[in-house]
Design a protein around this motif. Structure first.
Motif, short mmCIF file in Angstrom:
data_model
loop_
_atom_site.label_atom_id
_atom_site.label_comp_id
_atom_site.label_asym_id
_atom_site.label_seq_id
_atom_site.Cartn_x
_atom_site.Cartn_y
_atom_site.Cartn_z
N GLY A 169 6.19 0.88 -4.22
CA GLY A 169 5.96 -0.24 -4.76
C GLY A 169 6.77 -1.25 -4.27
N SER A 170 6.18 -2.47 -4.64
CA SER A 170 6.85 -4.00 -4.12
C SER A 170 6.78 -4.95 -5.20
CB SER A 170 6.60 -4.20 -2.73
OG SER A 170 6.77 -5.58 -2.29
N PHE A 171 7.60 -6.02 -5.19
CA PHE A 171 7.43 -7.23 -5.95
C PHE A 171 6.62 -7.97 -4.86
CE2 PHE A 171 11.42 -6.90 -8.47
CZ PHE A 171 10.77 -6.30 -9.73
N GLY A 172 6.26 -9.33 -5.30
CA GLY A 172 5.55 -10.30 -4.55
C GLY A 172 4.04 -10.36 -4.80
N ARG A 173 3.86 -11.55 -4.79
CA ARG A 173 2.36 -11.77 -5.00
C ARG A 173 1.58 -11.41 -3.60
NH1 ARG A 173 4.39 -16.79 -4.01
NH2 ARG A 173 5.03 -17.21 -6.34
N MET A 174 0.29 -10.84 -3.83
CA MET A 174 -0.64 -10.79 -2.76
C MET A 174 -1.63 -12.02 -2.53
SD MET A 174 -1.23 -6.70 -1.87
CE MET A 174 -2.08 -6.37 -3.43
N GLU A 186 4.60 -12.49 9.03
CA GLU A 186 5.33 -13.12 8.22
C GLU A 186 5.19 -12.29 6.89
OE1 GLU A 186 2.94 -14.76 10.14
OE2 GLU A 186 4.68 -15.30 11.25
N GLU A 187 3.89 -11.94 6.34
CA GLU A 187 3.74 -11.06 5.39
C GLU A 187 4.42 -9.81 5.32
OE1 GLU A 187 -0.63 -12.69 3.78
OE2 GLU A 187 -0.52 -11.23 5.34
N LYS A 188 4.53 -9.26 6.52
CA LYS A 188 5.16 -7.92 6.61
C LYS A 188 6.72 -8.41 6.10
CE LYS A 188 2.41 -5.56 9.79
NZ LYS A 188 2.14 -5.28 11.33
N ASP A 189 7.27 -9.20 6.69
CA ASP A 189 8.72 -9.61 6.35
C ASP A 189 8.91 -10.11 4.88
OD1 ASP A 189 9.62 -9.31 9.03
OD2 ASP A 189 9.61 -11.50 9.46
N PHE A 190 7.87 -10.51 4.44
CA PHE A 190 8.03 -10.95 2.86
C PHE A 190 8.03 -9.60 2.08
CE2 PHE A 190 5.10 -11.61 -0.89
CZ PHE A 190 6.00 -12.59 -1.61
N PHE A 191 7.20 -8.54 2.33
CA PHE A 191 7.00 -7.49 1.55
C PHE A 191 8.23 -6.58 2.01
CE2 PHE A 191 2.50 -8.61 0.67
CZ PHE A 191 2.69 -8.64 -0.66
N PHE A 193 11.13 -7.86 2.26
CA PHE A 193 12.44 -8.09 1.48
C PHE A 193 11.72 -7.95 -0.19
CE2 PHE A 193 14.41 -11.43 -1.66
CZ PHE A 193 15.69 -10.89 -1.52
N GLU A 194 10.62 -8.13 -0.53
CA GLU A 194 10.31 -8.01 -1.77
C GLU A 194 10.41 -6.64 -2.14
OE1 GLU A 194 9.78 -10.14 -4.33
OE2 GLU A 194 10.30 -11.76 -2.91
N GLY A 195 10.27 -5.59 -1.30
CA GLY A 195 10.22 -4.12 -1.40
C GLY A 195 11.75 -3.79 -1.79
N ILE A 196 12.44 -4.53 -0.92
CA ILE A 196 14.18 -4.03 -1.23
C ILE A 196 14.25 -4.68 -2.57
CG2 ILE A 196 16.34 -5.07 -0.50
CD1 ILE A 196 15.41 -4.74 2.47
#
Ligand code: FEO
Length: 407
Positions: A169-174, A186-191, A193-196
């Motif tokens: 799982g990951s944080f971050g709104r979809m 950009e969304e890949k980078d976002f997820f 970081f939010e995954g980390i």
């Protein structure tokens, strides 16, 4: 709430949740999704049913109806784990239908009963199956302690879908894109970081169990990974498994080629040395994140340290001990079992030292096993000689980081 068909006979219901403290602790600046899955054969099962943080299950029922699933037609509630973000609606559902069966592990059964007073439970063990008809066969695979002790995977054989609960799982709104193959760079980078961030906040304490859970996932035939939070992985489910292996390594001392500067300063003396250290990092081309305690959120702090191969701890002595906000951050990192990091500390003192002693006590107490370069302490403001020592320490840290970098 969004409704998306993720495979033949399988729908995801997903909603973004913002402005909450996840687990009542973690400030999640970019929100989180809660994903629920409905599997339809002749019988219907819902996996990890979710409700909003407002506790209103009617949204879930309304969305079920919109995909042609009458809430009253749900035969099975699969509780992959009992944490209330996935299970808080169970008692309410009893008002709609009384003869459904809850399916979960023995450890979850105990909690389903103590949290919600439920007793119509089928307890499952490794490899048990549930045939829903029309080719849909679910199997159950406990993966304890990721992060709750009761967690299991549910696997659907026909579509080779793994409902992985909090794992992967990951944080971050979809936004509009819910599948790995739809995400923009950009969304890949976002997820990423939010995954980390999610891993560091929720999973890091359980890294040894996470590694076992990754191996269990690899032993199953998987085309799609459908987690309880974050995107669904259908083009390359192996990628999120590899990412989780990498995050586990970060928790054990590896990291990106980055430095986390965990710092605090009472009257700006230690801050002068931080500024100097930043100049060295810039000169050497090393990316860094500054985390000023206590102003930084714990969520952000734990994530930034987890992903960094090197840590600078910059903190003065305060009342004969380490500056308390930095000491608290290190204790939190210890509790999260973030071990083996290369680190360098410097800091100012006035009346006497004492910070250093507490730093080693924290490391020892939490069995952190960090590779600490000799600290630099200075009385009052750092002088030219002190700054030279800071430079040498930062260069030594960069050297130690090299063997730990995992991109
Ligand atoms: Fe999704 Fe364990 O909470």
């Amino acid at each position: 709430m969004k409704k998306i068909q993720i495979a033949d006979g399988i729908h995801m219901l997903t909603m973004n949740v913002e402005d909450i403290l996840f687990e009542g602790i973690w400030e999640i600046a970019n929100g989180v999704t809660l994903n629920s899955y409905i599997v339809q054969g002749e019988k219907t099962a819902i996996i990890d049913g979710v409700i909003g943080w407002d506790g209103v299950p009617e949204t879930l029922y309304k969305n079920m109806e919109e995909i042609g699933v009458a809430p009253g037609s749900i035969d099975y509630l699969i509780v992959n784990h009992m944490e209330p973000d996935h299970s808080g609606w169970i008692s309410n559902f009893r008002k709609i239908r009384d003869d459904f069966t809850i399916i979960c592990t023995d450890k979850a059964a105990k909690m389903v009963s103590s949290f919600y007073g439920e007793d119509k439970i089928r307890v499952v063990k490794e490899g048990d199956t549930l045939d829903l008809g029309k080719g849909k066969v679910l199997s159950f695979h406990p993966v304890p302690n990721v992060h709750w002790p009761d967690t299991m995977y549910t696997h659907e054989k026909d579509t080779k879908t793994l409902f992985s609960c909090d794992m992967f799982g990951s944080f971050g709104r979809m936004g509009e894109h819910c599948f790995d193959d739809e995400l923009t760079p950009e969304e890949k980078d976002f997820f990423e970081f939010e995954g980390i961030r999610y891993y560091s906040n929720v999973m890091a304490t359980f890294t040894s169990s996470v590694k076992k859970a990754i191996e269990k996932a690899k032993s199953l035939e998987i085309k799609t990974i459908a987690p309880g939070h974050g995107p669904v992985y259908r083009r390359n489910p192996g990628k999120i498994m590899d990412d989780y292996s990498r995050f586990a390594r970060y928790a054990e001392g590896a990291g990106k080629n980055e430095v986390a500067i965990l710092w605090g300063s009472m009257y700006g003396m230690t801050a002068k040395a931080v500024e100097y250290a930043e100049g060295i990092l810039q000169r050497e081309g090393i990316k860094y994140n500054k985390l000023e305690m206590p102003l930084e959120s714990e969520s952000e702090m734990v994530a930034a340290v987890l992903k960094s191969a090197g840590v600078i701890i910059a903190a003065p002595t305060y009342e004969y001990k380490l500056f308390p906000p930095v000491a608290a951050a290190l204790n939190e990192l210890g509790r999260k079992r973030i071990t083996g990091k290369a680190a360098f500390r410097f800091g100012s003192y006035g009346w006497s030292g004492g910070a250093e002693k507490e730093l080693y006590e924290i490391m020892e107490r939490n069995k952190m096993n960090w590779d600490l370069i000799e600290s630099v302490e200075f009385e009052g403001a750092p002088g030219a000689e002190d700054l030279k020592k800071v430079e040498a320490g930062v260069l030594e840290l960069i050297k130690k980081m090299r063997e730990r970098v995992v991109l």
